[in-house]
Design an enzyme around this catalytic site. Sequence first.
Site, PDB file in Angstrom:
ATOM      1  N   ARG A 137       0.620  -1.782   0.085  1.00  0.00           N
ATOM      2  CA  ARG A 137      -0.322   0.610  -0.214  1.00  0.00           C
ATOM      3  C   ARG A 137       1.037   1.462   0.274  1.00  0.00           C
ATOM      4  NH1 ARG A 137      -3.345  -3.258  -1.158  1.00  0.00           N
ATOM      5  NH2 ARG A 137      -5.053  -3.423  -0.442  1.00  0.00           N
TER       6      ARG A 137
ATOM      7  N   GLU B 239      -5.230   6.247  -5.072  1.00  0.00           N
ATOM      8  CA  GLU B 239      -5.631   5.230  -6.662  1.00  0.00           C
ATOM      9  C   GLU B 239      -4.714   5.731  -8.017  1.00  0.00           C
ATOM     10  OE1 GLU B 239      -6.068   1.211  -6.844  1.00  0.00           O
ATOM     11  OE2 GLU B 239      -5.595   1.563  -5.318  1.00  0.00           O
TER      12      GLU B 239
ATOM     13  N   HIS C  53      -0.550   0.975  -9.532  1.00  0.00           N
ATOM     14  CA  HIS C  53      -1.029  -0.780  -9.001  1.00  0.00           C
ATOM     15  C   HIS C  53      -1.655  -1.733 -10.080  1.00  0.00           C
ATOM     16  CE1 HIS C  53      -4.537  -1.118  -5.267  1.00  0.00           C
ATOM     17  NE2 HIS C  53      -3.137  -2.242  -5.618  1.00  0.00           N
TER      18      HIS C  53
END
Length: 313
Positions: free
Chosen positions: A232, A261, A281
């Site tokens: 993360r 994101e 991601h």
Amino acid sequence: MKLVIIEPLGVEKEKLLSMAQEALSGRMEIVYYDTRTTDTNELIQRGEDADVIVVSNLSLNGDVIRGCRNLKLLSVAFTGVDHIDMAACRERGITVCNCAGYSTCAVADLVFGLLISLYRNIIPCDSVCRREGTKDGLVGFELEGKTFGVIGTGAIGLRVAAIAQAFGCRVLAFSRTVKEIPGITYVELDTLLEESDIISLHVPLNDATRGMIGAEEIQKMKKSAVLINTARGPVTDANALSEALKAGRIAGACVDVFENEPPVAADHPLFSAPNTIVTPHIAFATREAMVKRAVTVFENVKLYLKGTPQNVM
């Protein structure tokens, strides 16, 4: 009862709905949305009469959770649930299940794809080759004999450790739970930071891990060290990491996750850092992993309806 798939799950619509029908044997009305939205009011409209909502990595805040009046189960097509307002779910008595394990292979694959790309200068080699250049200045490094530090030894961390051993690396690990795993030596975090040539992060985001790799921790690393983050974004301090890379205090970084994101702002500090590979991601996103998680998503719903829920967070 009504099930709402509130965003796309990376599986073709027809296949996804067939999987849902097969798992649930027609026991629920199924509504599928093939577009993403971050608008709170629209998300409430999509889920306001749903008994079950399936969501991937779309953020569901407290207003959305409270606005979905009939909601009893969130089946999260993701490993982490830091994008879900868990306090609001507890307040409403909503069960939350995740999809632990679906992306273990995919994430571990990307760790080594990024690392080898950085170690062997694959991106600049491709570029220079297309410009009629040579290998001059692009001689890389081998993995064999390196010390590979794994922070967090859940399923993904252990798979990364096993692959590192296959490459001939000495593996160190730091985790809140120490396990007896052949070839892995558990050490304190400072020791791992000081001795590792490669450090790969595999911890969830919580109060204990937020900012766990900051300026002080980076200062303890070898100048030749590479940091890999497929966990993360907020686990690392991006500004401190960028400054360290620019100052040559560490040798490189591979980063798949950010504070938010993607899309990530073009002025993100890591985008101007040298010897850095960034990806949007994508570690979890393989065709195989998307199918695996869809299977688990609907199995979570099926078992919840039976009164024997699994993967409860």
